[in-house]
Design an enzyme around this catalytic site. Structure first.
Site, short mmCIF file in Angstrom:
data_model
loop_
_atom_site.label_atom_id
_atom_site.label_comp_id
_atom_site.label_asym_id
_atom_site.label_seq_id
_atom_site.Cartn_x
_atom_site.Cartn_y
_atom_site.Cartn_z
N CYS A 111 -0.30 -9.37 -0.62
CA CYS A 111 -1.50 -8.66 -1.03
C CYS A 111 -2.53 -9.68 -1.47
CB CYS A 111 -1.18 -7.70 -2.18
SG CYS A 111 -2.60 -6.71 -2.69
N HIS A 153 0.17 0.55 2.74
CA HIS A 153 -0.19 -0.43 1.71
C HIS A 153 -1.63 -0.20 1.23
CE1 HIS A 153 -0.12 -4.74 0.12
NE2 HIS A 153 -1.41 -4.43 0.09
N GLU A 154 -2.53 0.05 2.18
CA GLU A 154 -3.95 0.23 1.82
C GLU A 154 -4.18 1.54 1.06
OE1 GLU A 154 -5.80 -2.20 1.85
OE2 GLU A 154 -4.45 -3.38 3.11
N HIS A 157 -3.34 1.33 -2.52
CA HIS A 157 -4.39 0.74 -3.36
C HIS A 157 -5.34 1.81 -3.90
CE1 HIS A 157 -3.94 -3.59 -3.31
NE2 HIS A 157 -3.81 -3.63 -2.00
NI NI Z 1 -3.09 -5.27 -0.93
#
Ligand code: NI
Length: 195
Positions: A111, A153-154, A157
């Protein structure tokens, strides 16, 4: 366009729930500048994706792109994709609570907000992605494998979650040790791009 500072682990913005964007906001100079800067920042940092909270804007937009890299010929590419207010639905062969092995992908993730760290994360292998594009047009598609891991993953966030929350703690490794000890064969299979 400008390269923006990337928030690092511990910044409260990375733990906030990003607010959804209204359609009329997509036509504003503020949004156009944010999006252009996110794309430039992601490319400059060699990331596979970037979410707005990583550049201190707590709004639900993410960009994803994996360009062909001659150093990693086996790694899948992803065209530039802009996701506004994304919603993901895992597509599983059974809904028996725990994520089954056959429905999973295991990826060494990194990340841009956790510089130098990698860790192995188990995620659903296949997801339905629903979002708006940058102009507010609806998107609805299915991604599998490495692409599915990146989009998860995005969107994590945007909910204040980071890959270290999901990684098997015993697999956490710094980049130098990752290069040394995680076999290159394993890395290609597992992806391992930072976003
Ligand atoms: Ni990330």
């Amino acid at each position: 366009m400008a390269i923006r500072k990337i928030a690092q682990l511990g910044e409260p913005v990375l733990r906030q729930i990003a607010r959804e964007l209204r359609r009329e906001e997509l036509a504003t100079p503020w949004f156009h500048a944010l999006l252009a800067d996110m794309i430039e920042t992601m490319r400059d940092a060699d990331g596979a994706g970037l979410a707005a909270p990583q550049v201190y804007e707590s709004v639900a937009v993410a960009v994803i792109e994996v360009r062909a890299n001659p150093r990693y010929p086996g790694v899948a590419t992803i065209p530039l994709t802009v996701l506004v207010n994304p919603r993901l639905t895992p597509l599983l062969s059974s809904d028996a609570g725990e994520l089954a092995e056959q429905d999973s992908i295991f990826v060494y993730e990194g990340c841009l907000s956790i510089t130098g760290l990698r860790g192995r994360v188990q995620r659903p292998r296949k997801v339905r992605v629903q979002a708006w594009d940058q102009g507010g047009a609806p998107l609805d598609f299915v991604w599998e494998g490495f692409q599915a891991a990146v989009v998860q993953h995005e969107t994590d966030h945007l909910r204040g979650a980071l890959f270290v929350d999901r990684a098997d703690p015993k697999t956490l490794t710094f980049l130098r040790e990752y290069e040394r000890h995680v076999s290159s064969e394993r890395r290609v299979v597992d992806g391992g791009a930072a976003s």
